[in-house]
Enzyme design. Structure first.
Site, mmCIF file in Angstrom:
data_model
loop_
_atom_site.group_PDB
_atom_site.id
_atom_site.type_symbol
_atom_site.label_atom_id
_atom_site.label_comp_id
_atom_site.label_asym_id
_atom_site.label_seq_id
_atom_site.Cartn_x
_atom_site.Cartn_y
_atom_site.Cartn_z
ATOM 1 C CG ASP A 34 2.277 1.317 -7.662
ATOM 2 O OD1 ASP A 34 1.187 0.875 -7.497
ATOM 3 O OD2 ASP A 34 2.740 1.248 -8.914
ATOM 4 C CB SER A 35 0.220 -0.992 -2.960
ATOM 5 O OG SER A 35 -1.092 -1.000 -3.728
ATOM 6 C CG PHE A 84 -9.216 -2.928 -3.457
ATOM 7 C CD1 PHE A 84 -9.320 -2.190 -2.182
ATOM 8 C CD2 PHE A 84 -8.124 -2.786 -4.286
ATOM 9 C CE1 PHE A 84 -8.353 -1.702 -1.919
ATOM 10 C CE2 PHE A 84 -7.121 -2.125 -3.699
ATOM 11 C CZ PHE A 84 -7.091 -1.320 -2.560
ATOM 12 N N GLY A 85 -9.010 -5.992 -5.268
ATOM 13 C CA GLY A 85 -7.735 -6.776 -5.745
ATOM 14 C C GLY A 85 -7.711 -8.128 -5.293
ATOM 15 C CE1 TYR A 86 -3.481 -10.885 -8.026
ATOM 16 C CE2 TYR A 86 -3.675 -8.530 -7.903
ATOM 17 C CZ TYR A 86 -3.460 -9.604 -8.549
ATOM 18 O OH TYR A 86 -3.151 -9.685 -10.010
ATOM 19 C CG ASP A 87 -7.751 -6.855 -0.154
ATOM 20 O OD1 ASP A 87 -6.282 -6.909 -0.463
ATOM 21 O OD2 ASP A 87 -8.565 -5.886 0.163
ATOM 22 C CE LYS A 137 -6.507 -4.131 2.575
ATOM 23 N NZ LYS A 137 -7.185 -3.766 1.272
ATOM 24 C CG HIS A 152 0.228 -3.164 1.514
ATOM 25 N ND1 HIS A 152 -0.987 -3.593 1.815
ATOM 26 C CD2 HIS A 152 0.212 -2.467 0.129
ATOM 27 C CE1 HIS A 152 -1.808 -3.320 0.802
ATOM 28 N NE2 HIS A 152 -1.354 -2.773 -0.236
ATOM 29 N NE ARG A 153 -2.941 1.142 -0.833
ATOM 30 C CZ ARG A 153 -3.422 -0.001 -1.057
ATOM 31 N NH1 ARG A 153 -3.873 -0.639 -0.302
ATOM 32 N NH2 ARG A 153 -3.366 -0.205 -2.638
#
Length: 144
Positions: free
Chosen positions: A12-13, A98-101, A122, A127-128
């Site tokens: 999860d992130s 995607f998301g908050y990128d 990226k 973080h991944r």
């Protein structure tokens, strides 16, 4: 694990924003939920508006976190955390990711948001990737 007898990996992130005491954190995706699916522009706008309503001053530190959990058939498990520190930027920039990128500028980058970076750039800072690199040391003992 119980059904297969094999190790299981889960992840999860999310993004933590210092000015919001770590929010949205585990609720990162929830902030994007609408009746018609996820809307991350809505989520980014909410995050930015809440940061602006706080007493925080720029720069606005934030970090993407990834948590991997590997469960072993013998019952033990290991959790591995990965982090990509950075700051928030407004307005959102970039069409990648995607998301908050589009509102996140990683500290290790060159001033572009994750949304402005091609996938390979990226991922090198993400973080991944940090979490999976740490996971590799669980198996190999080699931090490289």
């Amino acid at each position: 694990v119980a059904a297969s007898g094999l190790p299981a990996l889960a992840d999860d992130s999310g993004i933590e924003i210092d000015a919001l005491d770590g929010a949205p954190g585990v609720y990162t995706a929830d902030w994007a939920e609408t009746e018609n699916g996820r809307d991350f522009m809505q989520a980014m706008t909410r995050a930015w508006n809440e940061v602006q309503a706080s007493d925080a001053r720029p720069p606005y530190p934030a970090r993407f976190n990834a948590c991997l959990c590997i469960a072993w058939p013998d019952g033990h498990h290991e959790m591995i955390l990965g982090v990509a520190p950075g700051t928030l930027s407004w307005p959102p920039r970039g069409e990648h990711g995607f998301g908050y990128d589009p509102m996140f500028v990683p500290d290790a980058g060159d001033g572009r948001t994750f949304g402005e970076m091609p996938h390979a750039e990226k991922e090198a800072l993400s973080h991944r990737t940090d979490a999976f690199n740490r996971l590799k040391t669980v198996f190999t003992g080699d931090p490289t």
